[in-house]
Design an enzyme around this catalytic site. Sequence first.
Site, short mmCIF file in Angstrom:
data_model
loop_
_atom_site.label_atom_id
_atom_site.label_comp_id
_atom_site.label_asym_id
_atom_site.label_seq_id
_atom_site.Cartn_x
_atom_site.Cartn_y
_atom_site.Cartn_z
N ALA A 165 0.84 -1.19 0.00
CA ALA A 165 0.00 0.00 0.00
C ALA A 165 0.88 1.24 0.00
CB ALA A 165 -0.91 -0.01 1.23
N GLY B 175 3.00 -5.87 -0.07
CA GLY B 175 1.83 -6.44 -0.74
C GLY B 175 2.14 -6.97 -2.12
N GLU C 58 3.39 -10.35 -1.50
CA GLU C 58 2.25 -11.15 -1.02
C GLU C 58 1.36 -11.57 -2.19
OE1 GLU C 58 1.09 -9.97 3.40
OE2 GLU C 58 1.35 -8.19 2.15
N GLU D 86 7.27 -4.69 6.03
CA GLU D 86 6.27 -3.96 6.81
C GLU D 86 6.71 -3.64 8.23
OE1 GLU D 86 3.87 -5.99 3.56
OE2 GLU D 86 5.65 -6.41 4.74
#
Length: 469
Positions: free
Chosen positions: A67, A117, A120, A142
């Site tokens: 993000a 992300g 991921e 993160e």
Amino acid sequence: MPSHIRFEVDADGVALLTLDVPERPMNVFTPGFTADLREAVAQIAQRADVRGAVITSGKASGFMAGADLKDLVGFHATGGGAAEAIEAIAPGGRALRELERCGKPVAAAINGVALGGGFELALACHHRVLLDEARAVVGLPEVTVGLLPVGGGTQRLPRLVGIARALPLLLSGRHVAPAEALALGMVDALAPADQLVAVARRWVLDHPDAGQQPWDVKGFQVPGGAGALAPHAGASFGATLAQVRRDTHDNLPAPLAILSAVYEGTQLPMDAGLAVEAQCFGPLLAGPVARNLMRTLFVNRGAALRRKGDLSAISTAYVERLRQLYRSEGQALLSEGVSPALIANAARQAGLGESPLTADATAEQATASQPDARAVGERLLSLLALEAARCLEEGVLKQPVEADLGAVLALGYPDWTGGTLSYIETVGLPAFVMRCDALAQRHGERFKPTAALRERARSNSLFYSEQAA
């Protein structure tokens, strides 16, 4: 057709999904991207002419990041709590779960950086081919911004490579180069740029029945075991927990949350594990530490560098004023009979970059009764924060960001606080003023809040407006 993803199907029935989030220099998760990803996954699953898919990026900057940090800092400014944080990230998690359960083989052709992300997303694919160039790093960073991977990273990576390998990656957040990523099992193959998509496409055609993850097959076991009885449990959880607490002094909640998510989640079926991950994530995004780290060290620091080219324009007058005050408070503590060792330990536990004591400090006779180290740390942090507020009021500083960046980068004020003025907001303006009043009664007028700060506390007027947060 989706505006964030180009969807093309070749003559062999392999869909090529090219990620290209508009008006962003790097692909990032946004509500629009997530919605388009879910639509693309539905097409893969439902269209009879699609045998499988390859996901790659249309941006030269890399595959995908997570993000946008500005978006995450913006969430904190809304005042949302843990439940709202979990709700905000839920659509992205659903999209990745739908991807890995689409029933058809999906390979990621990772043509550059894949972090957070972005990695991921690759983990939710059934096969990962990484560009064989040094710039194509992968990882889950993160933790460095006070969060945990909430796109399934704390669940898929341990299930893929084992907990003993995954935990150091999750807790350090380090970027992993291609050769090591392959050796660790984070990716399945490497390929040069001109063959990357072709290699991924060939895997899809050669594995028509690979549209299911190992962890969704009945009887799956985490490599190396999970839970308290796993052979590595003592090292992975016991020793690591002790090390984390030693290194962070409990100022950083994210590493502990990652340990909890991995320990609890990997003992459960995948969907339950993902729910555990989300529950561990919510308080982190809603809490002040992640906001502080993201706002000061990444968003505001990046903005300052773009404006000024470097950070040397931050007042030297301000930093030197705080440095002198810090050292004089160290001497004040010595004169009160606080032992030099306790002063140094208190500064270290608070996260301050150095002791307030100079190398040639001479101690008064230490008193028999010593204060609590955490209270001494709060005293040092509070005095510097109070002085920063004075500097802003007096015009020594033009804006709050200068106070925070200068304190963190030039003075060694703790990262987790976000800086001096962010620390006041973290404590809470009314609570900070009350603390300073108590310190002033015990230790002197230097701790007395200014009239302007009292007014800020009365009206709860933050240094950072929501728009500038």
